[in-house]
Write a protein that holds these residues in place. Structure first.
Motif, mmCIF file in Angstrom:
data_model
loop_
_atom_site.group_PDB
_atom_site.id
_atom_site.type_symbol
_atom_site.label_atom_id
_atom_site.label_comp_id
_atom_site.label_asym_id
_atom_site.label_seq_id
_atom_site.Cartn_x
_atom_site.Cartn_y
_atom_site.Cartn_z
ATOM 1 N N ARG A 151 8.374 27.774 25.690
ATOM 2 C CA ARG A 151 7.198 29.189 25.123
ATOM 3 C C ARG A 151 6.962 30.296 24.866
ATOM 4 O O ARG A 151 7.449 31.548 24.159
ATOM 5 N N GLU A 177 1.234 34.224 22.942
ATOM 6 C CA GLU A 177 1.982 32.588 23.476
ATOM 7 C C GLU A 177 0.689 31.734 23.798
ATOM 8 O O GLU A 177 0.834 30.216 23.750
ATOM 9 N N THR A 230 3.067 22.852 27.189
ATOM 10 C CA THR A 230 1.526 23.986 27.716
ATOM 11 C C THR A 230 0.598 23.879 27.847
ATOM 12 O O THR A 230 0.167 24.988 28.080
#
Ligand code: FES
Ligand code: FES
Lengths: 148, 731
Positions: free
Chosen positions: B201, B212, B487
């Motif tokens: 990422r 992000e 993530t």
């Protein structure tokens, strides 16, 4: 041309050139993700399907050859291969699992061949099924359980 | 062992590139057919004009000068004026069908000005070599010196000189590198196998300019990696295509693309000189290694550091000189691969140890035990380390292994045995991302789950984490769950360097006490009393003093209206040593291998392998054994069959023909003898199992070859023709 066959026990058909390879046709036309083209040249066994009882590399098989054939993919073998699946699970024989459907098809061919098959012979049929994760130890133990 | 075995066998299990949203485009990459060339013209106008093409990307779509990499950022997403390896990505297209994408690729006009390839790493480091990068061809260097090696060797009763070249081993994960990009309004979802979703990422954010928090990376599950998917592979190109086309794109490499352009194991060229006294005590080690990282650094610098740290082995050397050089060449790209540089240097060192033992007239296992490094440290580079009391017990266990009949030695076959005893740093060397964040939470589904960005690639991380959860809370399988590999959860660092499973288990253990209190407190709020009055058990919370068969409150009911969660952090154990990257935590392993050499063909068959890992008590024994057996198979390939040979920067194989991954017929029985006791003071209490078996088995097989032939192999994999020559010369 239109090619008709039975697929996992049901009548099926697809439109393809006779020389087209079966593996991508099966995975895209019928959403059968078990038929994986991981080399495309018959070396890895990730694309195995059962054609009239024989384990075949679907990446090499051309569509024109399967007219009227009885085809099973791993998706259609779960019930008959239940003892194999149980043994492979018990022995921790599978890691990432990418090789697993091809492996199941090869093993199912032995299972369906009848009770005369010995464990050594079953192992010999697996030299076309690469597994990069496991070192084959659990697969061997499972074969010994089911065919020993 | 992994979970969901039946799903995997029946093909119901889905990998990340299996599914794409309806209407997803097909991505294809245009790759260089030359290992080294300047791009004098790149024209994509005709490709863009092909009906059904939605995006064509080149380096013009990348921020100027953008490079990615781990420590050394030197790799362009798409060739930036120069191609440095065969198969380097030059452009990519996204189109409605595969046929259209292929037609568009063919319509891209590229003129190459072919440059002579730099293919020999030694030549690459010479003064006359053409520099492949601005800073020259020395990608990384590693030097360490203790004592006066020349004097010590001079004074030694016995010395050996040895050289060893190791293969460009290919990972051959059956799942090819691939993924799906799904762009939204100002955000992006990227699904592709990854060891470290947060790192992916971060790179994609720098590449695309998206924040992000607007990028969601899913990196798990993985259909096999072994380090081959540790670096970014298709993710950057996929992100560019998806954002430019404003449509979902699916891109999966073909095997020939993966062979040409995928990461490989670093070939090492090693020369060493080692000595011992008349009584068999080691005196000095002089160790030079040149490694070929190919066109870009990838994990090369870390690989070189680990290789050199492991070069002295598990032994005590009064004087040591280590010199490692990592060269840029036009031979593909080398990067992370299970065993991580160490397997190369350990193989050379263990061959030298056997040669010295034979010269000193000491039994090979006894010689190893005589020279073991002190349990309390210092480590191989003089660093402080977590004590490892397991070395001597391993030596003892190796000596105590039962003799095994070696098969059928006769006029045709000759048998040999090799042993090895090694240690390898776990996690990352000084300053690496060793820390980890994670979270324990009770979900509304009534499951206590671990949230971690670590990924599952078949190593059994999920199974081990679930087992740890069950143990920690005294609950059943239906009471525990996982959310991993993406993530959306805290950054647990890379799933690599054998740390993943170990970290997942430690996250559970570290957070367990606080989580138990939080569960107790919630029960007290709902049922009255104090937090201490309740303990967790199968199905829910029980009154501690009055344990019934059924919980006083089920987990799902407990979760209602509550937010029961505990953030967990594992602090890194840091080592700093004058700028040298080194480890604090080591894992030890021994191995024994039996081989048969065919006098007629020169072929070598491995007939049995023993692995003695010292990793503490395995949580899921079948998963642990699977790691050892799988590592043994890759070690066997490294020693006996696998090498992707390169000539002028082009590989000898284009697919899996001409490259020999061990099959079931090549694998002997692998017997695993785990040493489960670690030092009581050990702060970690368990070690990763991912690499250590491979690291020990490869040198054991190499030593078995020397056992039969009397001289160490000069290169791995062992060439049957060389075996025949040696046998012929001996007659
Ligand atoms: S894809 Fe058919 S054998 Fe590899
Ligand atoms: S389990 Fe990963 S390839 Fe067989």
């Amino acid at each position: 041309m239109r090619i008709s066959f039975t697929l996992n026990g049901r009548p099926a058909a697809l439109e393809a050139e006779p020389f087209e390879r079966l593996a991508p046709l099966l995975s895209s036309n019928f959403d059968l993700k078990s038929v994986r083209t991981a080399c495309g040249i018959g070396r890895c066994g990730a694309c195995m399907v059962l054609v009239d009882g024989k384990a075949v590399n679907a990446c090499l098989l051309i569509a024109g050859k399967v007219e009227g054939a009885e085809i099973f993919t791993a998706e259609g073998l779960e019930a008959v291969a239940a003892p194999l699946i149980a043994a492979l699970e018990a022995h921790g024989a599978i890691q990432c699992g990418y090789c697993a459907p091809g492996l199941l098809v090869s093993l199912a061919a032995s299972l369906l061949a009848g009770d005369r098959v010995r464990a050594e012979d079953v192992e010999a049929t697996l030299t076309g099924n690469l597994c990069r994760c496991t070192g084959y130890a659990g697969i061997r133990a499972a074969i010994a359980d089911v065919f020993g | 062992m992994s979970l969901r075995v039946a799903e995997k066998l029946s093909g119901r299990f889905r990998y990340l590139a299996d599914d794409a949203p309806k209407g997803a485009l097909v991505g294809l990459v245009l790759r260089s057919a030359h290992p080294h060339a300047r791009i004098s013209r790149l024209d994509t106008r005709a490709a863009e004009a092909v009906p059904g093409v939605h995006a064509v990307v080149t380096t013009a779509d990348v921020p100027a000068g953008f490079r990615f990499g781990l420590r050394l950022k030197d790799q362009p997403v798409l060739a930036d004026g120069v191609v440095r390896h065969l198969g380097e990505a030059v452009a990519a297209v996204a189109a409605e069908t595969m046929e259209i994408a292929a037609a568009a690729l063919a319509a891209i006009d590229v003129d190459y000005e072919i440059l002579p390839p730099v293919t020999d790493p030694h030549v690459a480091l010479g003064k006359e070599a053409v520099a492949l990068h601005d800073g020259g061809n020395l990608c990384h260097a590693f030097d360490y010196l203790k004592g006066d090696v020349a004097v010590a060797l001079e004074a030694s009763a016995h010395t050996v000189d040895l050289s060893l070249d190791t293969p460009r081993q290919m990972h051959v994960a059956l799942e090819l590198e691939g993924g799906v990009a799904i762009p939204g309004e100002g955000d992006l979802v990227l699904r592709a196998p990854a060891h470290d979703p947060h790192h992916v990422r971060h790179v994609l954010s720098e590449l695309t300019g998206l924040e992000e928090e607007n990028i969601h990376v899913v990196g798990s599950p993985i259909g096999g990696s072994y380090g081959g998917k540790e670096d970014l592979h298709v993710q950057p190109v996929l992100a560019l295509l998806g954002l430019k086309a404003r449509r979902p794109v699916r891109l999966v490499l073909s095997r020939p693309e993966a062979v040409a352009a995928g990461i490989k194991r670093h070939p090492f060229s090693i020369r060493l000189r080692a000595g011992c006294n008349a009584d068999g005590r080691l005196t000095a080690l002089d160790f030079d290694a040149v490694a070929d990282t190919g066109a870009y650094a990838s994990h090369g610098p870390e690989v070189l550091e680990t290789a050199m740290e492991c070069a002295p082995g598990a032994y005590d050397w009064p004087s040591v000189r280590l010199a490692g050089r990592l060269a840029y060449t036009n031979n593909g790209i080398s990067g992370a691969f299970r065993g991580f540089g160490a397997v190369q240097t350990q193989s050379a060192l263990e061959l030298a140890i056997d040669a010295l033992a034979d010269k000193a007239g000491v039994d090979r296992i006894a010689f190893r035990r005589l020279n073991l490094a002190a349990a309390e440290g210092p480590g191989p580079l003089g660093q402080t380390m977590v004590p490892m009391l397991e070395l001597e017990p391993l030596g003892e266990a190796l000596a105590a292994l039962p003799a095994v009949p070696v098969g059928r030695p006769d006029e045709r076959f000759v048998a040999g045995t090799g042993v090895a005893l090694i240690r390898k740093g776990e996690g990352f060397g000084g300053g690496g991302p060793n820390g980890a964040l994670g979270r324990l939470a009770l979900g509304f589904d009534g499951r206590i789950r671990l949230e971690t960005s670590l990924t599952e690639m078949g190593q059994g991380l999920e199974a081990a984490a679930l087992a740890a959860l069950r143990q920690a809370f005294g609950v059943d399988g239906r009471d525990v769950g996982l959310r991993i590999g993406e993530t959306a959860v805290g950054n647990s660092g890379p799933t690599s360097a054998s740390r993943g499973t170990q970290i997942a288990v430690r996250l559970v253990r570290k957070g367990a006490e606080t989580m138990r209190q939080a569960l107790g407190a919630a029960a007290a709020r709902k049922l009255g009393g104090a937090a201490e009055d309740y303990i967790s058990g199968p199905g829910g919370m029980f009154r501690a003093d009055d344990r019934r068969n059924r919980p006083d409150i089920g987990f799902a009911a407990l979760a209602e209206g509550e937010d029961i969660a505990v953030d967990v952090e594992i602090e890194p154990i840091e080592t700093h040593l004058d700028g040298l990257a080194c480890h604090t935590l080591f894992t030890a392993c021994a191995a024994r291998a039996f081989i048969l050499v065919d006098r007629w063909t020169g072929r070598i068959t491995c007939t049995g392998i023993d692995v003695l890992p010292a990793c503490g008590m395995p949580l899921v024994p079948a998963a642990f054994d699977g790691q050892m057996a799988g590592g043994a198979a890759q070690a066997l390939g490294f020693c006996l069959t696998e090498d992707l040979l390169a000539t002028d920067g082009s590989f000898a194989a284009r697919n899996l023909d001409g490259y020999f991954v061990p099959t079931i017929a090549d694998m002997p029985p692998v017997r695993i003898h785990p040493l489960v006791e670690l030092d009581a003071r050990d702060p970690v209490g368990l070690r990763g199992a991912g690499e250590i078996g491979l690291n020990a088995v490869a040198p054991a097989i190499a030593c078995a070859v020397r056992d039969v032939l009397g001289i160490p192999p000069l290169r791995l994999p062992v060439d049957p023709d060389w075996v025949l020559d040696v046998l012929e010369a001996r007659r």
